[in-house]
Design a protein around this motif. Structure first.
Motif, PDB file in Angstrom:
ATOM      1  N   ALA A  43       0.842  -1.191   0.000  1.00  0.00           N
ATOM      2  CA  ALA A  43       0.000   0.000   0.000  1.00  0.00           C
ATOM      3  C   ALA A  43       0.878   1.241   0.000  1.00  0.00           C
ATOM      4  N   CYS A  44       0.308   2.367  -0.410  1.00  0.00           N
ATOM      5  CA  CYS A  44       1.031   3.638  -0.371  1.00  0.00           C
ATOM      6  C   CYS A  44       1.262   4.015   1.090  1.00  0.00           C
ATOM      7  N   PRO A  45       2.523   4.334   1.476  1.00  0.00           N
ATOM      8  CA  PRO A  45       2.783   4.663   2.876  1.00  0.00           C
ATOM      9  C   PRO A  45       2.120   5.977   3.331  1.00  0.00           C
ATOM     10  N   HIS A  46       1.675   6.795   2.366  1.00  0.00           N
ATOM     11  CA  HIS A  46       1.070   8.081   2.729  1.00  0.00           C
ATOM     12  C   HIS A  46      -0.447   7.966   2.874  1.00  0.00           C
ATOM     13  N   CYS A  47      -1.130   7.436   1.840  1.00  0.00           N
ATOM     14  CA  CYS A  47      -2.595   7.407   1.875  1.00  0.00           C
ATOM     15  C   CYS A  47      -3.141   6.003   2.128  1.00  0.00           C
ATOM     16  N   SER A  48      -2.244   5.021   2.273  1.00  0.00           N
ATOM     17  CA  SER A  48      -2.633   3.643   2.601  1.00  0.00           C
ATOM     18  C   SER A  48      -3.482   2.962   1.534  1.00  0.00           C
ATOM     19  N   LYS A  68       5.955   9.450  -7.602  1.00  0.00           N
ATOM     20  CA  LYS A  68       4.830   9.960  -6.797  1.00  0.00           C
ATOM     21  C   LYS A  68       3.678   8.949  -6.780  1.00  0.00           C
ATOM     22  N   CYS A  69       2.915   8.940  -5.649  1.00  0.00           N
ATOM     23  CA  CYS A  69       1.725   8.099  -5.582  1.00  0.00           C
ATOM     24  C   CYS A  69       0.695   8.634  -6.584  1.00  0.00           C
ATOM     25  N   ARG A  70      -0.015   7.726  -7.264  1.00  0.00           N
ATOM     26  CA  ARG A  70      -0.952   8.104  -8.322  1.00  0.00           C
ATOM     27  C   ARG A  70      -2.113   8.947  -7.784  1.00  0.00           C
ATOM     28  N   THR A  71      -2.565   8.656  -6.563  1.00  0.00           N
ATOM     29  CA  THR A  71      -3.721   9.392  -6.030  1.00  0.00           C
ATOM     30  C   THR A  71      -3.344  10.546  -5.099  1.00  0.00           C
ATOM     31  N   CYS A  72      -2.492  10.289  -4.079  1.00  0.00           N
ATOM     32  CA  CYS A  72      -2.228  11.349  -3.090  1.00  0.00           C
ATOM     33  C   CYS A  72      -1.010  12.185  -3.463  1.00  0.00           C
ATOM     34  N   LYS A  73      -0.275  11.800  -4.504  1.00  0.00           N
ATOM     35  CA  LYS A  73       0.929  12.522  -4.963  1.00  0.00           C
ATOM     36  C   LYS A  73       2.053  12.529  -3.928  1.00  0.00           C
TER      37      LYS A  73
END
Ligand SMILES: [Zn+2]
Length: 258
Positions: A43-48, A68-73
């Protein structure tokens, strides 16, 4: 040493290494945080948000997503593609250098453990027992089927652990503060179990030498005192990697000086 590999096998070894590197990234991220390494999925460590398969392709996804994460950048650490690329290169080189057999398996597992310990120590100043203790057992078990043989392995793990344990205890006794964590003796015991006592001494020599050079360099650059220099586990990992690859000729050269 075997002949240069056919291209197809090299590509296969590299791709397999990159996938293992991707798993090492999971270990590096989750072990210090006490998480399970098999569940849940990445999972993305920022937005999970759970990652799709195409966000999980080693190196390629990092470049494709532009870090960059696709959703939360949220920024994706350069560590991810770096570990994947390094593991991939290690698999190709080790396969070519050792050829198939128990020594190849031993060295690849050892290399993976070193990469994980290096990355965790760099970020958290921590060498988890969950890596070092099974590492000691695995290294010793392999010594019955491959280099350095079980006697050299046993001497290596005792000498490696013992020397750093004594240094840690002595430092604490003199300065009344922790200069060397208790993870370092266990890590050098693990290195000793895999490489045997001779290459363990080479590792310790290389780690102390590079550690001092980098520490003095940081001090000269005004980037902190000796006490806050890079964690010693990183130097042990780098030293062990060099010792495993180039140790025997290095040792011959060194002993030839006397
Ligand atoms: Zn995100």
């Amino acid at each position: 040493m075997t002949e240069a590999p056919p291209l197809l096998l090299a590509v296969f070894a590299g791709a397999f290494g990159a996938l293992i590197g991707s798993f090492l990234n999971v270990c590096i991220h989750r072990l210090p945080r006490g998480g399970s390494i098999v569940w849940p999925s990445s999972a993305c460590p920022h937005c999970s948000r759970e990652l799709s398969w195409y966000e999980n392709i080693p190196v390629v996804s990092y470049l494709f997503l532009r870090a960059k994460c696709r959703t939360c950048k949220g920024a994706i650490s350069i560590r991810y593609p770096f570990v994947e690329a390094l593991t991939s290169v290690m698999f190709v080189l080790a396969w070519w250098y050792y050829g198939p057999g128990p020594l190849l398996a031993s060295r690849l597992i050892f290399g993976c453990l070193l990469i994980v310990l290096f990355a965790i120590d760099l970020e958290h100043q921590l060498l988890p027992n969950a890596i070092t203790l099974p590492g000691i057992a695995i290294g010793f078990a392999f010594s019955f089927f491959a280099e350095p043989g079980w006697i050299a392995s046993l001497l290596g793990l005792l000498a490696g652990g013992g020397i750093l344990y004594l240094i840690a205890v002595t430092y604490y006794w003199i300065r009344h503060e922790e200069g060397l964590g208790m993870g370092d003796p266990k890590m050098l015991a693990m290195i000793g179990a895999f490489l045997g006592w001779r290459l363990t001494l080479v590792t310790l020599m290389l780690a102390s030498l590079t550690g001092s050079v980098v520490g003095l360099g940081l001090m000269a650059a005004g980037k902190g005192t000796m006490k806050y220099a890079l964690p010693f586990g990183c130097f042990l990992a780098a030293g062990a990697a060099i010792a495993a690859g180039a140790g025997p000729p290095l040792l011959d050269w060194y002993l030839g000086l006397f």
